[in-house]
Motif scaffolding. Structure first.
Motif, PDB file in Angstrom:
ATOM      1  N   GLY A   1     -14.311   7.319  41.835  1.00 28.61           N
ATOM      2  CA  GLY A   1     -14.167   8.383  42.825  1.00 28.61           C
ATOM      3  C   GLY A   1     -12.828   8.298  43.547  1.00 28.61           C
ATOM      4  O   GLY A   1     -11.778   8.179  42.924  1.00 28.61           O
ATOM      5  N   ALA A   2     -12.872   8.337  44.882  1.00 33.24           N
ATOM      6  CA  ALA A   2     -11.653   8.290  45.698  1.00 33.24           C
ATOM      7  C   ALA A   2     -11.451   6.919  46.342  1.00 33.24           C
ATOM      8  O   ALA A   2     -10.729   6.795  47.332  1.00 33.24           O
ATOM      9  CB  ALA A   2     -11.708   9.370  46.772  1.00 33.24           C
ATOM     10  N   ILE A   3     -12.059   5.881  45.778  1.00 32.03           N
ATOM     11  CA  ILE A   3     -11.977   4.551  46.395  1.00 32.03           C
ATOM     12  C   ILE A   3     -10.536   4.071  46.518  1.00 32.03           C
ATOM     13  O   ILE A   3     -10.164   3.437  47.512  1.00 32.03           O
ATOM     14  CB  ILE A   3     -12.842   3.538  45.610  1.00 32.03           C
TER      15      ILE A   3
ATOM     16  N   GLU B   1      -5.986  25.837  44.370  1.00 28.94           N
ATOM     17  CA  GLU B   1      -5.760  24.784  45.357  1.00 28.94           C
ATOM     18  C   GLU B   1      -5.612  25.331  46.773  1.00 28.94           C
ATOM     19  O   GLU B   1      -5.950  24.651  47.751  1.00 28.94           O
ATOM     20  CB  GLU B   1      -4.531  23.956  44.989  1.00 28.94           C
ATOM     21  N   GLU B   2      -5.137  26.573  46.908  1.00 27.21           N
ATOM     22  CA  GLU B   2      -4.985  27.141  48.256  1.00 27.21           C
ATOM     23  C   GLU B   2      -6.334  27.393  48.922  1.00 27.21           C
ATOM     24  O   GLU B   2      -6.392  27.617  50.138  1.00 27.21           O
ATOM     25  CB  GLU B   2      -4.167  28.439  48.219  1.00 27.21           C
ATOM     26  N   ASN B   3      -7.416  27.361  48.158  1.00 26.25           N
ATOM     27  CA  ASN B   3      -8.754  27.540  48.721  1.00 26.25           C
ATOM     28  C   ASN B   3      -9.496  26.222  48.900  1.00 26.25           C
ATOM     29  O   ASN B   3     -10.721  26.210  49.078  1.00 26.25           O
ATOM     30  CB  ASN B   3      -9.590  28.465  47.832  1.00 26.25           C
ATOM     31  N   VAL B   4      -8.750  25.121  48.846  1.00 26.73           N
ATOM     32  CA  VAL B   4      -9.361  23.792  48.958  1.00 26.73           C
ATOM     33  C   VAL B   4      -8.804  23.066  50.177  1.00 26.73           C
ATOM     34  O   VAL B   4      -7.591  23.061  50.411  1.00 26.73           O
ATOM     35  CB  VAL B   4      -9.101  22.958  47.686  1.00 26.73           C
ATOM     36  N   PHE B   5      -9.689  22.466  50.949  1.00 27.06           N
ATOM     37  CA  PHE B   5      -9.324  21.599  52.066  1.00 27.06           C
ATOM     38  C   PHE B   5      -9.676  20.160  51.700  1.00 27.06           C
ATOM     39  O   PHE B   5     -10.684  19.915  51.058  1.00 27.06           O
ATOM     40  CB  PHE B   5     -10.077  21.984  53.344  1.00 27.06           C
TER      41      PHE B   5
ATOM     42  N   LEU C   1     -13.214  15.367  49.474  1.00 31.90           N
ATOM     43  CA  LEU C   1     -12.991  14.150  50.250  1.00 31.90           C
ATOM     44  C   LEU C   1     -11.613  13.555  50.045  1.00 31.90           C
ATOM     45  O   LEU C   1     -11.144  12.771  50.880  1.00 31.90           O
ATOM     46  CB  LEU C   1     -14.067  13.114  49.886  1.00 31.90           C
ATOM     47  N   ALA C   2     -10.940  13.917  48.940  1.00 31.43           N
ATOM     48  CA  ALA C   2      -9.619  13.368  48.665  1.00 31.43           C
ATOM     49  C   ALA C   2      -8.935  14.212  47.591  1.00 31.43           C
ATOM     50  O   ALA C   2      -9.607  14.816  46.745  1.00 31.43           O
ATOM     51  CB  ALA C   2      -9.725  11.913  48.198  1.00 31.43           C
ATOM     52  N   PRO C   3      -7.594  14.249  47.577  1.00 29.72           N
ATOM     53  CA  PRO C   3      -6.864  15.032  46.568  1.00 29.72           C
ATOM     54  C   PRO C   3      -7.174  14.629  45.128  1.00 29.72           C
ATOM     55  O   PRO C   3      -7.155  15.472  44.233  1.00 29.72           O
ATOM     56  CB  PRO C   3      -5.396  14.755  46.912  1.00 29.72           C
ATOM     57  N   SER C   4      -7.478  13.366  44.903  1.00 27.85           N
ATOM     58  CA  SER C   4      -7.742  12.900  43.539  1.00 27.85           C
ATOM     59  C   SER C   4      -9.003  13.539  42.951  1.00 27.85           C
ATOM     60  O   SER C   4      -9.204  13.507  41.734  1.00 27.85           O
ATOM     61  CB  SER C   4      -7.881  11.379  43.519  1.00 27.85           C
ATOM     62  N   LEU C   5      -9.850  14.124  43.781  1.00 29.83           N
ATOM     63  CA  LEU C   5     -11.090  14.737  43.315  1.00 29.83           C
ATOM     64  C   LEU C   5     -10.921  16.219  42.958  1.00 29.83           C
ATOM     65  O   LEU C   5     -11.855  16.840  42.445  1.00 29.83           O
ATOM     66  CB  LEU C   5     -12.186  14.583  44.381  1.00 29.83           C
ATOM     67  N   TYR C   6      -9.739  16.763  43.216  1.00 29.94           N
ATOM     68  CA  TYR C   6      -9.534  18.195  42.971  1.00 29.94           C
ATOM     69  C   TYR C   6      -9.676  18.553  41.495  1.00 29.94           C
ATOM     70  O   TYR C   6     -10.167  19.635  41.145  1.00 29.94           O
ATOM     71  CB  TYR C   6      -8.170  18.651  43.490  1.00 29.94           C
ATOM     72  N   LYS C   7      -9.278  17.648  40.605  1.00 27.55           N
ATOM     73  CA  LYS C   7      -9.345  17.946  39.171  1.00 27.55           C
ATOM     74  C   LYS C   7     -10.753  18.306  38.728  1.00 27.55           C
ATOM     75  O   LYS C   7     -10.939  18.966  37.696  1.00 27.55           O
ATOM     76  CB  LYS C   7      -8.818  16.770  38.354  1.00 27.55           C
ATOM     77  N   ASP C   8     -11.758  17.899  39.490  1.00 28.32           N
ATOM     78  CA  ASP C   8     -13.142  18.172  39.117  1.00 28.32           C
ATOM     79  C   ASP C   8     -13.480  19.659  39.227  1.00 28.32           C
ATOM     80  O   ASP C   8     -14.340  20.156  38.485  1.00 28.32           O
ATOM     81  CB  ASP C   8     -14.095  17.349  39.993  1.00 28.32           C
TER      82      ASP C   8
END
Length: 369
Positions: A299-301, A157-161, A143-150
């Motif tokens: 979260g991504a708030i 990252e190239e496999n993440v939208f 839902l947001a870039p800040s959640l990628y670390k999870d």
């Protein structure tokens, strides 16, 4: 020939963010226009009270879901499976059984996360082992870039939208009530969510008590379904804090029934510290109606509400900070209006359902390639 996609996702009831998004995807003409779609409901708990709990009936529902997935995979040659994967806990173990079926039939998968907790859960060796199997050769939607670390331990990252949620536009009067800057009238605060302790319900009541003791004119409306905060607990708290004349509970409100409250409120308050909170749709609704927002950095708030621009971000479970933010909004109607207008513009540019559907459609087509 249209590509064939199997959607395994949550659909209401109960009404929560993931289920609503699932309903939007299923009903979307944009998403379903150029694909052949099959849908399986992943929901095993049909009420808020039963989420996270076991029981014989839930086992029967899970077995039924597994049977539907197996039958569909056996009968069809799918080009892709879209799945709203649960990040951790019992929900993940249930979903992992479906993941194994997808691996068995060698179906390409893309996971859409509406919750978080992979990083913490993976500290246990057994979960780490399951996650390695789950994420192998897959793509993910966050839902947001800040959640990628999870999930970065498992997914490059190239496999993440990244695709923020969007919501349909409710009918509004399309204007923000003119505020007289020179007069402080009773400020109307609004809380709308499930009545869960971790949504900050009790903290908000305590902050209201501070405002009352200091003599500020205000009202606070609560809307939502009872959860671990029961009617008895809520009413007892109101009475113990002498908030009978300031706080009102209105029950559950959906769709157009919510409009009156959004249109007649001045500030939306959402002091959540819910561990699964990622991208609350209710914040988008408040922005659509031009309401400034007080919320927390869960979260991504912070990628929805811009601090000191469309609202205020405060420390979680800090009643004094919450009361201070509410007093600031109460005493500064011109800033309320400024934040509300900025939030409404941000909603229109980033978080409409049309924008969301086009992004999901693009992601699915890109993954199919």
């Amino acid at each position: 020939m249209k590509p064939k996609i199997l959607f395994i996702m949550h659909i209401p009831p109960p009404v929560n963010g993931a289920a609503l998004v699932g309903q939007y995807i299923k009903n979307s003409k944009i998403i379903n226009k150029d694909i052949d779609s099959d849908y399986i409901n992943l929901t095993a708990s049909f009420s808020l009270e039963k989420i996270g709990k076991g029981g014989y009936n839930k086992i029967k529902i899970i077995l039924s879901i597994l049977k539907k997935v197996f039958t569909s995979l056996k009968a069809n040659d799918y080009d892709l499976c879209y799945m709203t994967l649960t990040a951790k806990g019992a929900g993940f173990y249930k979903d992992f059984l479906i993941v194994l079926l997808l691996k068995l039939f060698r179906v390409k998968a893309i996971y859409h996360f509406h919750n978080k907790g992979v990083s913490k859960s993976s500290q246990k060796w057994f979960n780490n082992f399951l996650y390695k199997i789950t994420f192998k050769n897959t793509k993910c939607i966050l839902l947001a870039p800040s959640l990628y670390k999870d999930i970065q331990r498992y997914v490059p990252e190239e496999n993440v939208f990244f695709c923020p949620n969007g919501i349909p536009k409710l009918q509004t009067k399309d204007e923000i009530t003119k505020i007289e800057n020179s007069v402080i009238t009773p400020c109307k605060f609004l809380f709308l969510s499930n009545m869960m302790e971790e949504k900050g319900v009790l903290e908000l009541l305590k902050a209201c008590s501070i405002l009352k003791k200091e003599g500020y004119p205000f009202n606070c409306d609560f809307i939502g379904a009872w959860s671990d905060i029961t009617e008895d607990v809520f009413m007892h708290t109101i009475h113990s804090l002498s908030l009978e004349n300031n706080v009102t509970f209105h029950g559950k409100k959906y769709n157009q029934d919510k409009v009156e409250f959004f249109e007649t409120s001045d500030v939306f308050v959402f002091p959540t510290y819910y561990h699964n909170e990622c991208f609350p749709l209710v914040l988008l609704e408040a922005m659509q109606f031009g309401l400034p927002i007080i919320s927390t950095p869960e979260g991504a708030i912070e990628e929805i509400v811009l601090n000191n621009a469309t609202g205020l971000i405060i420390e979680q479970q800090n009643v004094d900070a919450l009361a201070k933010a509410m007093k600031f909004m109460l005493k500064n109607p011109s800033i309320r209006k400024q934040y509300g207008l900025a939030g409404k513009k941000r909603f229109q540019e980033n978080f409409t359902l049309d924008i969301f559907e086009k992004k999901i459609s693009f992601i699915l087509k890109n993954t199919l390639k």
